[in-house]
Write an enzyme that holds these catalytic residues in place. Structure first.
Site, PDB file in Angstrom:
ATOM      1  N   GLY A  46       0.843  -1.196   0.000  1.00 31.49           N
ATOM      2  CA  GLY A  46       0.000   0.000   0.000  1.00 31.49           C
ATOM      3  C   GLY A  46       0.872   1.237   0.000  1.00 31.49           C
ATOM      4  CD  GLN A  51       3.175   5.749   3.021  1.00 30.33           C
ATOM      5  OE1 GLN A  51       2.200   5.237   2.474  1.00 30.33           O
ATOM      6  NE2 GLN A  51       4.090   5.053   3.655  1.00 30.33           N
ATOM      7  CB  CYS A  99       4.833   2.050   8.000  1.00 30.12           C
ATOM      8  SG  CYS A  99       4.426   3.612   7.179  1.00 30.12           S
ATOM      9  CG  LEU A 100       6.564   0.893   2.113  1.00 31.49           C
ATOM     10  CD1 LEU A 100       6.017   1.120   0.709  1.00 31.49           C
ATOM     11  CD2 LEU A 100       7.646  -0.184   2.104  1.00 31.49           C
ATOM     12  CG  HIS A 141      -1.006   1.109   7.462  1.00 33.40           C
ATOM     13  ND1 HIS A 141      -0.108   0.635   8.403  1.00 33.40           N
ATOM     14  CD2 HIS A 141      -0.285   1.909   6.629  1.00 33.40           C
ATOM     15  CE1 HIS A 141       1.091   1.142   8.146  1.00 33.40           C
ATOM     16  NE2 HIS A 141       1.014   1.911   7.069  1.00 33.40           N
ATOM     17  CD  GLU A 142      -1.224   2.418   2.883  1.00 31.70           C
ATOM     18  OE1 GLU A 142      -0.769   3.573   2.836  1.00 31.70           O
ATOM     19  OE2 GLU A 142      -0.519   1.430   3.146  1.00 31.70           O
ATOM     20  CG  HIS A 145       0.109   6.756   5.746  1.00 28.02           C
ATOM     21  ND1 HIS A 145       1.221   7.189   6.432  1.00 28.02           N
ATOM     22  CD2 HIS A 145       0.317   5.439   5.495  1.00 28.02           C
ATOM     23  CE1 HIS A 145       2.067   6.174   6.590  1.00 28.02           C
ATOM     24  NE2 HIS A 145       1.536   5.089   6.043  1.00 28.02           N
TER      25      HIS A 145
HETATM   26  O1  K1U Z   1       3.892   2.258   4.163  1.00 29.43           O
HETATM   27  C1  K1U Z   1       2.810   1.767   3.886  1.00 29.43           C
HETATM   28  O2  K1U Z   1       1.773   2.346   4.167  1.00 29.43           O
HETATM   29  C2  K1U Z   1       2.778   0.429   3.184  1.00 29.43           C
HETATM   30  C3  K1U Z   1       2.685  -0.738   4.134  1.00 29.43           C
HETATM   31  C4  K1U Z   1       1.250  -1.207   4.138  1.00 29.43           C
HETATM   32  C5  K1U Z   1       0.815  -2.110   5.256  1.00 29.43           C
HETATM   33  C6  K1U Z   1       1.537  -3.211   5.637  1.00 29.43           C
HETATM   34  C7  K1U Z   1       1.084  -4.034   6.652  1.00 29.43           C
HETATM   35  C8  K1U Z   1      -0.100  -3.758   7.286  1.00 29.43           C
HETATM   36  C9  K1U Z   1      -0.816  -2.657   6.919  1.00 29.43           C
HETATM   37  C10 K1U Z   1      -0.366  -1.834   5.886  1.00 29.43           C
HETATM   38  C11 K1U Z   1       3.624  -1.814   3.608  1.00 29.43           C
HETATM   39  O3  K1U Z   1       3.466  -2.281   2.533  1.00 29.43           O
HETATM   40  S1  K1U Z   1       4.908  -2.343   4.645  1.00 29.43           S
HETATM   41  C12 K1U Z   1       5.685  -3.637   3.696  1.00 29.43           C
HETATM   42  C13 K1U Z   1       4.893  -4.896   3.632  1.00 29.43           C
HETATM   43  O4  K1U Z   1       3.983  -5.079   4.405  1.00 29.43           O
HETATM   44  C14 K1U Z   1       5.208  -5.925   2.608  1.00 29.43           C
HETATM   45  C15 K1U Z   1       6.303  -5.816   1.801  1.00 29.43           C
HETATM   46  C16 K1U Z   1       6.555  -6.794   0.843  1.00 29.43           C
HETATM   47  C17 K1U Z   1       5.735  -7.865   0.711  1.00 29.43           C
HETATM   48  C18 K1U Z   1       4.635  -8.005   1.529  1.00 29.43           C
HETATM   49  C19 K1U Z   1       4.364  -7.023   2.486  1.00 29.43           C
HETATM   50 ZN    ZN Z   2       2.380   3.224   6.197  1.00 30.05          ZN
END
Ligand code: K1U
Ligand code: ZN
Length: 177
Positions: A46, A51, A99-100, A141-142, A145
């Protein structure tokens, strides 16, 4: 399409409340395309516009879930413009979120397991759907943000401070290298 820079803590832009998208323009479509490319590259599931430094109420999600065990992930890109939560269940579920914008940190967050949401797509069509499971977790989560809220804000002060200390340490080490 272009990969944009993902802003990370402690960048104060992450605390902005994003503004509604007034009109779906070529610029907004380009932003959504760039956000997908940025998210796939990260990789993540996401990304909210803030971001990448754009305070507009737009987010993208692709859970890329495998169709079957050992199956290749199937792309399912979703765009949410001006999303709103209309209803949510009383039942929370925990998920170990990342979260990225908070790199390499994960923590369990409880969120409603079922939400009714309304949003627009890139054609301006309004959708209203009940969403459950991982999509509900990711969408919440998004959407946080868009309101300047990060997953660490749902944790105890102790857990949040531990993560903030780790991030500050990692930043110092990066600057010293
Ligand atoms: O930063 C963000 O908002 C993105 C975040 C989204 C998220 C992850 C977990 C729970 C709720 C929302 C991410 O994508 S973090 C990275 C991640 O979860 C992932 C990365 C590679 C493969 C699978 C998952
Ligand atoms: Zn996030």
């Amino acid at each position: 399409m272009a990969i944009r820079e993902i802003i990370i803590l402690p960048d104060k832009q992450l605390r902005l409340v994003s503004k509604p998208v007034e009109k779906i323009t070529t610029e907004i479509r380009k932003l959504a395309d760039d956000m997908f490319e940025t998210m796939y590259d990260a990789p993540g599931i996401g990304l909210a516009a803030i971001q990448v430094g754009v305070p507009q109420r737009l987010l993208v999600i692709d859970l890329q879930e495998p169709l079957e065990e050992d199956g290749e992930p199937v792309k399912n890109p979703l765009v949410f413009v001006n999303p709103e939560i209309l209803e949510h269940s009383d039942q929370d579920v925990p998920y170990n979120e990342g979260c990225l914008s908070v790199p390499d940190q994960y923590a369990e967050v409880d969120r409603p397991d079922r939400i009714k949401a309304r949003w627009q797509d890139l054609d301006g069509k309004v959708h209203e759907e009940v969403i459950t499971g991982m999509l509900a977790t990711c969408l919440q989560h998004e959407m946080d943000h868009l309101n300047g809220v990060l997953f660490i804000d749902h944790l105890s002060r102790l857990k949040r401070d531990m993560i903030l200390k780790k991030i500050a340490k990692a930043r110092k080490e990066l600057q010293a290298a």
